[in-house]
Design an enzyme around this catalytic site. Structure first.
Site, PDB file in Angstrom:
ATOM      1  N   LYS A  74       0.837  -1.203   0.000  1.00 50.61           N
ATOM      2  CA  LYS A  74       0.000   0.000   0.000  1.00 50.61           C
ATOM      3  C   LYS A  74       0.871   1.252   0.000  1.00 50.61           C
ATOM      4  CE  LYS A  74      -3.984   1.947   2.510  1.00 50.61           C
ATOM      5  NZ  LYS A  74      -4.930   1.743   3.605  1.00 50.61           N
ATOM      6  N   SER A 149      -9.800   1.668   2.666  1.00 43.34           N
ATOM      7  CA  SER A 149      -8.954   2.465   1.804  1.00 43.34           C
ATOM      8  C   SER A 149      -7.870   1.670   1.080  1.00 43.34           C
ATOM      9  CB  SER A 149      -8.298   3.570   2.635  1.00 43.34           C
ATOM     10  OG  SER A 149      -7.403   3.002   3.579  1.00 43.34           O
ATOM     11  N   SER A 173      -9.923  -0.606   6.827  1.00 50.67           N
ATOM     12  CA  SER A 173      -9.394  -0.457   5.467  1.00 50.67           C
ATOM     13  C   SER A 173      -8.711  -1.669   4.865  1.00 50.67           C
ATOM     14  CB  SER A 173      -8.437   0.722   5.407  1.00 50.67           C
ATOM     15  OG  SER A 173      -9.185   1.896   5.342  1.00 50.67           O
TER      16      SER A 173
END
Ligand code: GLN
Length: 461
Positions: A74, A149, A173
């Site tokens: 990420k 997210s 997330s």
């Protein structure tokens, strides 16, 4: 050969057996077209790094079962020499001069970093749509959100662009995109994985987690990234996980929260678990408490982006005050600004006790309630969300609905407890709906063992 169809552990075994090399896997995954907008940047040195890793594997230096396997990361986790943007304009040119602890650990184990994945800007969002780089698409239906997210990490694993990925979970997330995309997301116990080098959103909730194809890969990746780190004072010593050690799950007591589908419950009953439904009385207070605390901490954490030290700098300023103001006005997207304003409000004199302190009290009450629940049950089964992945474009103008969809997820962040997603079937459009199993602190072994048992029972893996 379609290496995208294998699990990470299978690929690790194939590398050890000499059936494929790390550079071959690197070329295979990097040559795939990123049709889901899953990546923000790729690692330009990946091939030469894969060759170095392969030399070490051939020399018997790397024992990890995942040595040589590529991984997606990420874009809020710092990678030395690779751009780390947090999907923001503010950090669109930021190249960290150091590796996060998790990245060091991945490198020591011989995993290969493929690139950095798309996400909501500064990890604020539930659909991936607040990204400065556009939303990641759900590989199961590209008109739908991958979830947020950690949208790109879930899309990369579900779309076979990477065998496994790291995400971060402050309020769901990892679990939300994993369940929207039909893959396995683990939010570890707060502190099990070092936060050093994770760009802060809400520090007392931020947790680096994993997105994988199944429980066995999840355990293997957790074993590499977890444990105490001197650079994160909240990190904890953790035991290595061992799955499938013959443990039986007969008689395990599972408390089932409202709105979990019968189908999900049945999967646990089939293992011999004793299930009992209950309703969580404090549920309606979870989202307000979470958003007050998260925004308060975000407003403080994001105060460092002022255009002076690093990050975006506005050209349009004659004074230092103007530089701060214009850099922040131009550098942050609207969701981030909204949260900074909300955070500053709840921390301001006169409102601090009424909002922030009250939210902390609610957090304590929720914690106590979980302590009581765990006197009765070994694990708690809860929904991830009450619906499947929304269509792109349908969420951002309904912020309250979007925030409310975090209601079950934020419980594990408010309490710091570990939680892992498990499929709860599909909705009428065929999109996956997820549930999550929540355990006591540092019960990752038990959690993943149960999910692994379900997978073996149902898919024979
Ligand atoms: N939807 C949550 C939020 O926007 C998720 C955040 C997260 O886990 N990074 O705060």
């Amino acid at each position: 050969m379609d290496y995208g169809s294998f699990t990470a552990l299978e690929l690790g075994k194939m590398i050890k057996a000499g059936e494929v090399t790390s550079p071959e896997l690197c070329e295979f995954f990097l040559s795939k077209n990123d049709e889901y907008n899953a990546f923000i940047s790729k690692n330009k040195n990946a091939l030469s790094e894969a060759e170095e890793i392969q030399k070490k594997i051939d020399g018997g230096e790397l024992a990890s079962p995942l040595a040589g396997v590529p991984i997606a990361v990420k874009d809020n986790i710092c990678t030395d020499g690779i751009k780390t943007t947090c999907a923001s304009k503010m950090l669109s040119d930021f190249v960290p001069p150091y590796d996060a602890t998790v990245i060091k650990k991945l490198k020591n184990a011989g995993l290969l970093i493929l690139g950095k994945t798309n996400m909501d800007e500064f990890a604020m969002g539930s659909t991936g749509e607040t990204s400065y780089y556009g939303a990641a698409l759900n590989p199961l239906d590209i008109k739908r959100a991958a979830g947020g997210s950690s949208s790109g990490s879930a899309a990369a694993v579900a779309g076979s662009l990477a065998p496994l990925a790291l995400g971060s979970d402050t309020g769901g997330s990892v679990r939300m995109p994993a369940s929207y995309c039909g893959v396995t997301g683990l939010k570890p116990t707060y502190g099990a994985v070092s936060r050093y080098g994770l760009i802060a959103y809400a520090s007392s909730f931020d947790t680096i987690g994993t997105i994988c194809k199944n429980a066995a890969d999840t355990a293997a990746l957790y074993n590499i990234i977890s444990s105490r780190d001197i650079k994160d004072s909240t990190s904890l010593e953790c035991k290595k996980l061992m799955l499938n050690s013959g443990r039986t799950h007969k008689g395990v007591k599972i408390g089932v929260m409202e709105n979990v589908s019968d189908k999900a419950v049945k999967r646990f009953e089939n293992l011999g678990a004793k299930v009992e439904r209950f309703s969580f009385k404090l549920l309606e207070y979870a989202v307000p408490a979470y958003y007050i605390i998260a925004c308060a901490q975000a407003s403080s954490n994001l105060a460092r982006y002022d255009g002076v030290r690093y990050g975006y700098r506005s050209e349009a300023s004659a004074t230092i005050g103007g530089l701060f103001k214009n850099s922040r006005t131009e550098g942050f997207g609207s969701e981030v600004k909204k949260r900074i304003m909300l955070g500053n409000f709840v921390l301001s004199a006169g409102y601090y006790d009424e909002y922030y302190v009250k939210a902390l009290k609610v957090k304590n009450m929720i914690n106590k309630e979980f302590v009581k629940l765990f006197e009765k049950y070994d694990y708690i089964l809860a929904p991830v969300t009450d619906s499947a992945a929304p269509r792109l474009g349908e969420s951002l103008d309904k912020p309250l609905k979007m925030y409310s969809s975090d209601v079950y997820n934020v419980l594990a962040n408010l309490t710091g407890l570990p939680a892992v997603t498990v499929s709860a079937g599909n909705d009428k459009n065929g999109m996956p709906v997820g549930a999550q199993l929540i355990g006591k602190a540092l019960s990752e072994n038990g959690l993943l063992d149960i999910i692994n048992a379900i997978e073996r029972e149902e898919y024979g893996i």
